[in-house]
Design a protein around this motif. Structure first.
Motif, PDB file in Angstrom:
ATOM      1  N   ALA A 177      -1.138 -29.999  -4.767  1.00 28.98           N
ATOM      2  CA  ALA A 177      -2.083 -29.795  -3.662  1.00 28.98           C
ATOM      3  C   ALA A 177      -2.423 -28.310  -3.541  1.00 28.98           C
ATOM      4  O   ALA A 177      -1.581 -27.443  -3.779  1.00 28.98           O
ATOM      5  CB  ALA A 177      -1.473 -30.304  -2.363  1.00 28.98           C
ATOM      6  N   GLY A 178      -3.662 -28.031  -3.189  1.00 28.11           N
ATOM      7  CA  GLY A 178      -4.080 -26.652  -2.965  1.00 28.11           C
ATOM      8  C   GLY A 178      -4.646 -25.941  -4.170  1.00 28.11           C
ATOM      9  O   GLY A 178      -5.130 -24.811  -4.052  1.00 28.11           O
ATOM     10  N   ILE A 179      -4.591 -26.581  -5.344  1.00 30.15           N
ATOM     11  CA  ILE A 179      -5.144 -25.964  -6.548  1.00 30.15           C
ATOM     12  C   ILE A 179      -6.661 -26.134  -6.557  1.00 30.15           C
ATOM     13  O   ILE A 179      -7.164 -27.249  -6.368  1.00 30.15           O
ATOM     14  CB  ILE A 179      -4.545 -26.600  -7.823  1.00 30.15           C
ATOM     15  CG1 ILE A 179      -3.024 -26.412  -7.844  1.00 30.15           C
ATOM     16  CG2 ILE A 179      -5.182 -26.018  -9.079  1.00 30.15           C
ATOM     17  CD1 ILE A 179      -2.584 -24.971  -7.832  1.00 30.15           C
ATOM     18  N   LEU A 180      -7.388 -25.054  -6.776  1.00 23.00           N
ATOM     19  CA  LEU A 180      -8.839 -25.150  -6.870  1.00 23.00           C
ATOM     20  C   LEU A 180      -9.209 -25.876  -8.165  1.00 23.00           C
ATOM     21  O   LEU A 180      -8.765 -25.495  -9.244  1.00 23.00           O
ATOM     22  CB  LEU A 180      -9.477 -23.760  -6.855  1.00 23.00           C
ATOM     23  CG  LEU A 180      -9.464 -23.005  -5.524  1.00 23.00           C
ATOM     24  CD1 LEU A 180     -10.056 -21.612  -5.701  1.00 23.00           C
ATOM     25  CD2 LEU A 180     -10.238 -23.760  -4.457  1.00 23.00           C
ATOM     26  N   THR A 181     -10.016 -26.927  -8.038  1.00 23.82           N
ATOM     27  CA  THR A 181     -10.391 -27.716  -9.213  1.00 23.82           C
ATOM     28  C   THR A 181     -11.894 -27.667  -9.449  1.00 23.82           C
ATOM     29  O   THR A 181     -12.694 -27.656  -8.503  1.00 23.82           O
ATOM     30  CB  THR A 181      -9.962 -29.176  -9.050  1.00 23.82           C
ATOM     31  OG1 THR A 181     -10.455 -29.697  -7.807  1.00 23.82           O
ATOM     32  CG2 THR A 181      -8.438 -29.303  -9.077  1.00 23.82           C
ATOM     33  N   VAL A 182     -12.248 -27.657 -10.723  1.00 24.49           N
ATOM     34  CA  VAL A 182     -13.644 -27.578 -11.142  1.00 24.49           C
ATOM     35  C   VAL A 182     -13.960 -28.779 -12.027  1.00 24.49           C
ATOM     36  O   VAL A 182     -13.280 -29.018 -13.027  1.00 24.49           O
ATOM     37  CB  VAL A 182     -13.912 -26.278 -11.925  1.00 24.49           C
ATOM     38  CG1 VAL A 182     -15.360 -26.232 -12.416  1.00 24.49           C
ATOM     39  CG2 VAL A 182     -13.592 -25.055 -11.072  1.00 24.49           C
ATOM     40  N   ALA A 183     -14.976 -29.534 -11.670  1.00 23.39           N
ATOM     41  CA  ALA A 183     -15.441 -30.643 -12.508  1.00 23.39           C
ATOM     42  C   ALA A 183     -16.364 -30.064 -13.572  1.00 23.39           C
ATOM     43  O   ALA A 183     -17.318 -29.347 -13.245  1.00 23.39           O
ATOM     44  CB  ALA A 183     -16.180 -31.670 -11.665  1.00 23.39           C
ATOM     45  N   GLU A 184     -16.073 -30.370 -14.819  1.00 23.87           N
ATOM     46  CA  GLU A 184     -16.832 -29.789 -15.924  1.00 23.87           C
ATOM     47  C   GLU A 184     -17.537 -30.857 -16.746  1.00 23.87           C
ATOM     48  O   GLU A 184     -16.951 -31.889 -17.072  1.00 23.87           O
ATOM     49  CB  GLU A 184     -15.895 -29.013 -16.859  1.00 23.87           C
ATOM     50  CG  GLU A 184     -15.135 -27.884 -16.230  1.00 23.87           C
ATOM     51  CD  GLU A 184     -14.262 -27.174 -17.242  1.00 23.87           C
ATOM     52  OE1 GLU A 184     -14.345 -27.490 -18.450  1.00 23.87           O
ATOM     53  OE2 GLU A 184     -13.479 -26.312 -16.843  1.00 23.87           O
ATOM     54  N   SER A 185     -18.771 -30.575 -17.100  1.00 21.66           N
ATOM     55  CA  SER A 185     -19.544 -31.370 -18.057  1.00 21.66           C
ATOM     56  C   SER A 185     -19.865 -32.775 -17.550  1.00 21.66           C
ATOM     57  O   SER A 185     -19.186 -33.318 -16.678  1.00 21.66           O
ATOM     58  CB  SER A 185     -18.805 -31.490 -19.394  1.00 21.66           C
ATOM     59  OG  SER A 185     -18.541 -30.234 -19.949  1.00 21.66           O
ATOM     60  N   GLY A 186     -20.918 -33.340 -18.097  1.00 19.05           N
ATOM     61  CA  GLY A 186     -21.273 -34.721 -17.819  1.00 19.05           C
ATOM     62  C   GLY A 186     -21.752 -34.992 -16.406  1.00 19.05           C
ATOM     63  O   GLY A 186     -21.752 -36.140 -15.953  1.00 19.05           O
TER      64      GLY A 186
END
Length: 259
Positions: free
Chosen positions: A207-216
């Protein structure tokens, strides 16, 4: 040999050639090496959350855009609210160049992600010398210990790290020093896209980790689905670059997601 293996094999040769052309000392004496970098972590929370990419071509799509100028597009992205700019510096497979970063560094004031296949210490010093703020570490072509080593090196240079994963096995590459985790919706080995798979992986991170959706991410609906699932950032390139005027399409996209 899959396409990722081909890319890494070619990259090793490129790094050897780069080292023979410009030494570490020369990189460290360059104009941008001592500059204070911009934070992508901060910018993701203050602007649109989109890391907008300038992308000429890819192994899976071929030529995407061979007419737009990188500086024009980067300026348009920033003006319309991009949190960062992703610039591919691999030439053989993606048509990019390190000079793309150099050409825009003094012209924009948002973070630049150097998107490449980082496999050698030299490339991180090179990224700093080019004026990048963030580097991409691709779990599929690194060991967990290399990710740790390269993360520490990046931080010593003032660079943030975006770790890209795609499989459950690659979750083991994560360490607490990573700045952001990118989850690639597209499998690098067969190029299939699965948004739900990315959501499943995201839910297994601390929890708390910055996440980035990549591609598609091909539509406003894709963006909103991933946003609703808790992603903090979105790395998008092809959606904009396949058009005659990428900057205009980005502006229109920002308007749609703001409704």
């Amino acid at each position: 040999m899959n396409i990722l293996d081909q890319i890494i094999e070619n990259k090793r040769g490129e790094v050897v050639a780069a080292k023979s052309t410009r030494s570490l000392n020369e990189l460290q004496d360059s104009e941008f090496f001592e500059r204070e970098t911009f934070s992508l972590k901060k910018s993701l929370t203050e602007r649109s959350g989109i890391i907008a990419e300038f992308k000429r071509q890819s192994p899976s799509k071929g030529i995407i855009n061979d007419h737009s100028a990188v500086l024009d597009v980067a300026r348009s992205y920033e003006k319309s609210g991009a949190s960062g700019i992703s610039l591919l510096t691999d030439h053989h497979f993606f048509g990019g160049s390190p000079s793309d970063i150099l050409s825009v560094r003094n012209e924009i004031t948002i973070p630049i992600l150097r998107k490449d296949f980082m496999i050698d210490e030299y490339q991180f010093h090179e990224a700093k010398a080019l004026g990048a703020d963030v580097v991409l570490l691709i779990a599929a072509c690194l060991t967990a210990s290399q990710v740790q080593e390269f993360t520490d090196l990046s931080h010593s240079l003032g660079l943030e790290v975006l770790l890209e994963i795609h499989t459950e096995e690659e979750l083991a590459h994560f360490n607490s020093n990573i700045d952001l985790v990118g989850i690639n919706n597209r499998n690098l080995k067969d190029f299939k896209v699965d948004l739900q798979h990315s959501v499943t992986l995201k839910n297994q991170l601390p929890a708390g980790i910055l996440t980035v959706a990549e591609s598609g991410i091909y539509s406003v609906e894709d963006f909103k689905f991933l946003k609703q699932k808790g992603f903090d950032g979105f790395l998008m390139g092809e959606y904009f670059m396949k058009n005659e005027n990428p900057g205009k399409v980005f502006q229109e996209f920002i308007s749609k997601i703001s409704m």
